[in-house]
Write an enzyme that holds these catalytic residues in place. Sequence first.
Site, short mmCIF file in Angstrom:
data_model
loop_
_atom_site.label_atom_id
_atom_site.label_comp_id
_atom_site.label_asym_id
_atom_site.label_seq_id
_atom_site.Cartn_x
_atom_site.Cartn_y
_atom_site.Cartn_z
CB SER A 8 -0.91 0.00 1.23
OG SER A 8 -1.60 1.23 1.27
CG HIS A 33 -3.88 -1.37 -1.95
ND1 HIS A 33 -5.02 -2.05 -2.39
CD2 HIS A 33 -4.30 -0.58 -0.93
CE1 HIS A 33 -6.05 -1.68 -1.67
NE2 HIS A 33 -5.66 -0.79 -0.77
CG ASP A 35 -5.21 2.70 0.51
OD1 ASP A 35 -6.17 1.94 0.32
OD2 ASP A 35 -4.12 2.34 1.00
CG MET A 37 -8.29 7.54 2.08
SD MET A 37 -7.38 7.55 3.62
CE MET A 37 -6.73 5.87 3.62
CG HIS A 66 -9.31 0.63 -1.18
ND1 HIS A 66 -8.81 0.38 0.09
CD2 HIS A 66 -10.66 0.63 -1.03
CE1 HIS A 66 -9.79 0.25 0.95
NE2 HIS A 66 -10.93 0.41 0.30
CG MET A 68 -11.39 3.76 1.43
SD MET A 68 -9.89 3.66 2.40
CE MET A 68 -8.70 3.68 1.07
CG MET A 137 -12.29 -2.29 4.12
SD MET A 137 -10.68 -1.97 3.34
CE MET A 137 -9.77 -1.19 4.67
N GLY A 142 -9.30 4.26 6.42
CA GLY A 142 -8.95 5.66 6.65
C GLY A 142 -7.49 5.89 6.99
CG PHE A 143 -6.26 6.76 9.76
CD1 PHE A 143 -5.69 8.01 9.57
CD2 PHE A 143 -7.60 6.67 10.15
CE1 PHE A 143 -6.43 9.16 9.77
CE2 PHE A 143 -8.35 7.83 10.34
CZ PHE A 143 -7.77 9.07 10.16
N GLY A 145 -1.46 1.36 9.35
CA GLY A 145 -0.87 1.05 10.65
C GLY A 145 -1.84 0.72 11.76
CG ASP A 175 -6.73 -2.59 2.47
OD1 ASP A 175 -5.66 -2.41 3.07
OD2 ASP A 175 -7.29 -1.72 1.76
N GLY A 176 -5.63 -4.21 5.62
CA GLY A 176 -5.55 -3.57 6.93
C GLY A 176 -4.93 -4.45 8.00
N GLY A 177 -3.82 -4.01 8.55
CA GLY A 177 -3.19 -4.75 9.65
C GLY A 177 -2.62 -6.10 9.25
N GLY A 197 0.73 -2.26 4.09
CA GLY A 197 1.33 -0.93 4.13
C GLY A 197 2.46 -0.88 5.13
C1 DX5 Z 1 -6.75 1.66 5.08
C2 DX5 Z 1 -6.22 1.40 3.70
C3 DX5 Z 1 -5.16 0.39 3.67
C4 DX5 Z 1 -3.90 0.76 4.43
C5 DX5 Z 1 -3.27 -0.52 4.90
O1 DX5 Z 1 -7.85 2.47 4.99
O2 DX5 Z 1 -7.26 0.95 2.86
O3 DX5 Z 1 -4.82 0.02 2.35
O4 DX5 Z 1 -2.99 1.51 3.69
O5 DX5 Z 1 -2.21 -0.20 5.72
P1 DX5 Z 1 -1.67 -1.21 6.81
O6 DX5 Z 1 -1.21 -2.43 6.10
O7 DX5 Z 1 -0.57 -0.44 7.47
O8 DX5 Z 1 -2.80 -1.51 7.77
ZN ZN Z 2 -6.70 0.06 0.88
#
Ligand code: DX5
Ligand code: ZN
Length: 223
Positions: A8, A33, A35, A37, A66, A68, A137, A142-143, A145, A175-177, A197
């Site tokens: 990401s 990837h 993002d 927003m 992606h 959002m 998700m 939104g963020f 980490g 996607d996420g964590g 990410g």
């Molecule tokens: C969150 C994004 C993700 C994010 C993943 O809203 O859609 O793509 O960048 O980041 P990590 O892998 O750090 O959770």
């Molecule tokens: Zn994403």
Amino acid sequence: MKHLIAPSVLSADFANLQTDIKMINQSEADWFHIDIMDGMFVPNISFGFPVLSAINKYAEKPLDVHLMIMDPDRYLRDFKNSGAANITVHYEACTHLHRTLSAIKDLGCKAGVAINPHTPVSVLEDIIQDVDLVCIMSVNPGFGGQKFIENTYKKIQALRYLSSEKNNSLMIEIDGGVGMQNAASLLKAGADILVAGNAVFAANDPSVAISELKHLNIDILTS
Ligand code: DX5
Ligand code: ZN
């Protein structure tokens, strides 16, 4: 299919984006990837078309975009023109999801749907046959980490079952964590694509982190 890794770009160094893009080009990553927003659908603003076009200028792998953003229909063509290969919209942000997915396909892109952590897989029952990719998700969008939400495993299994009944070629993206601590379990549950990410860009060597995610041995977990 062999699983795919999509770093990401949100976690990249924006002041040295070209360096990070080259790193991904030379790594074992499969997709970029990206993002997007809007500060409305999610409580954050990332970047728009000029940055996406700049990434596209140097990226040598498909751009997995992606969105959002609310009401994404307004911008689908612009995303295509800025280099998107896949366009994923949020179930929660589309009033006429079938129309939106058709428009994405008409542009020649792969059509994806993302669902938030609170949205059950069952809402996709009557659209799954029209979707190339579902992004589950595993954090609230939104963020980068954030902490992975464990209920995701149950959703992957439910979606795998739904796809076996209605769409065998569906790709499941998480996607996420995502990182080495959960990646093998996610693949075992049925994931095809891992977005990462923080796990990539906060690593000592991002390119090695990508290779580690790419070469996970899930057979160890199957016994
Ligand atoms: C969150 C994004 C993700 C994010 C993943 O809203 O859609 O793509 O960048 O980041 P990590 O892998 O750090 O959770
Ligand atoms: Zn994403």
